[in-house]
Design a protein around this motif. Sequence first.
Motif, PDB file in Angstrom:
ATOM      1  N   GLY A 170      73.331  44.265  56.017  1.00 35.47           N
ATOM      2  CA  GLY A 170      72.009  43.804  55.609  1.00 35.47           C
ATOM      3  C   GLY A 170      71.656  44.278  54.217  1.00 35.47           C
ATOM      4  N   GLN A 227      70.193  46.473  51.864  1.00 36.73           N
ATOM      5  CA  GLN A 227      69.748  47.864  51.929  1.00 36.73           C
ATOM      6  C   GLN A 227      69.560  48.442  50.517  1.00 36.73           C
ATOM      7  OE1 GLN A 227      68.969  49.170  54.779  1.00 36.73           O
ATOM      8  NE2 GLN A 227      70.062  47.887  56.260  1.00 36.73           N
ATOM      9  N   ARG A 278      66.905  54.484  55.136  1.00 36.04           N
ATOM     10  CA  ARG A 278      67.296  54.978  56.451  1.00 36.04           C
ATOM     11  C   ARG A 278      66.276  55.990  56.946  1.00 36.04           C
ATOM     12  NH1 ARG A 278      72.903  57.731  55.643  1.00 36.04           N
ATOM     13  NH2 ARG A 278      72.862  57.501  57.919  1.00 36.04           N
ATOM     14  N   SER A 329      67.581  50.640  57.926  1.00 34.48           N
ATOM     15  CA  SER A 329      66.547  49.666  58.244  1.00 34.48           C
ATOM     16  C   SER A 329      67.171  48.409  58.842  1.00 34.48           C
ATOM     17  CB  SER A 329      65.772  49.292  56.980  1.00 34.48           C
ATOM     18  OG  SER A 329      64.887  48.238  57.226  1.00 34.48           O
ATOM     19  N   THR A 330      66.459  47.814  59.782  1.00 30.12           N
ATOM     20  CA  THR A 330      66.910  46.548  60.348  1.00 30.12           C
ATOM     21  C   THR A 330      66.283  45.365  59.617  1.00 30.12           C
ATOM     22  OG1 THR A 330      65.129  46.628  61.983  1.00 30.12           O
ATOM     23  CG2 THR A 330      67.254  47.557  62.623  1.00 30.12           C
ATOM     24  N   GLY A 338      61.262  47.301  60.408  1.00 27.83           N
ATOM     25  CA  GLY A 338      62.602  47.780  60.059  1.00 27.83           C
ATOM     26  C   GLY A 338      62.966  49.107  60.694  1.00 27.83           C
TER      27      GLY A 338
END
Length: 449
Positions: A243, A245, A261, A269-270, A293
């Motif tokens: 993803g 980031q 993070r 993070s999502t 996230g």
Amino acid sequence: MHRPFAIHPSFHAVALAVLASLAAPAHAEFVYGRVVPGAGLQPNNDSEAVDVSADGRTVVFSSAATNWGPDDGFHGTRAIAVDLDLGVVETVSKTSTGVAFRGEAPVASADGRYVAFLTYGSLFGSGWQVVRKDRQTGEIKVASSDAGWTPANNYVQDDGVAISADGRSVVFVASSSNLGVATGGRDQVIVKDMVSGQVKVASVKSDGSPSDGYCNIVPRMVSADGRHVGMICDGTLVPGVTGRQTWVRDLQTNTTELVSRVGANGPASTAFTYGLAMSPSGRFVTFRNACYGGLGQAGGTCDGNSGVYLRDRQTQTTYPVPRPAVIPASYANYCQASSVSDIGTIVMACAYKSDGTNQRSQVFLYVPGQNNLGQGTHELISVRGNDGQPGNGDSGYSLAVSANGLSMVFESKASDLDPGDTNGRSDIFVFADESVFTDVIFADGFEQP
């Protein structure tokens, strides 16, 4: 040619008591005003893409206005530098022989001597190129070049530029195949040594190969010493992390650190991250991230989040910056651009319906708490001088803060921040401690009330 300039005051000696508890002079008296070409003059076109030097004395921006100096026949966007100490304005995107050319998204070294910026279709190579101007000697060098100073072959991106404190390291994004480094055909973060000519790729995976995804930067993405470079990449720079980031590359140890993070070794993070900025010391990084996230919730819920996160790389802690209290909960996570100082103060732009009807972006100063960086106070700074109310137009599409937190700059389309603003254009505003200014400024069009 250098020319005296003026700052048309919106108001003077504004007390920001919240700064008194930080590493700032005790008086903390602030001057607020719009940058104009001279007393009685206004820019005759839009100004944008603002930055400020680490010492807070040099403001740079791009402008389509033609009246920052005598008419030189050039009618495109130019890079401008305003010296708050000496009281002069200079067209930076101009050769030593006086030929002006296109200049976009300028950034300044710590003392303002060096300015790096993007140019297009100029004398310095095809397509977009990055150049660095030495304002002391007038020398212009192409930063987007290989070790032999041959310009890139037309694959330099216009995402932004960053420069180290001494002006030696210039950072940009390119996929150019002739820079002498492997880019894999994707946009990579490139670091140019303006003394040795050496070129490095900062956006590399753990095995040293270039990112397998696209990367970008925005201004203020390199530490003062040029050692740390921040970036956003959607490639897998570290195994298992995917993803878009936020990362920091240590060019000395050749290691890449995940910034977006939880804690020291927590999950990434999502949600995708955007709009990052690094403090000159390299300790603090801010970035934009949605609350879902998983990086934390200010006040315990997403309604408390501003949308901006602060990462303290020294303590390896990520803090959700709280939403300004004046913004309703329905506008949580609506803060976008940000810039962070060495003392952890953040200047950021947040959208909300300040008049109850129209959504506009306003600029806030966030001052973190002494014991918890995620618990602090906000001060609205894109305000009208007569009553302290938010401006009537968008502010903060670009913004910056100096290393010591005492100079803040932003662009604004509002027409009521300065009572004398009648040009109908996007303008540059300065909000700075009075210690930044000298008697030269006050003698040249800046009248104290």
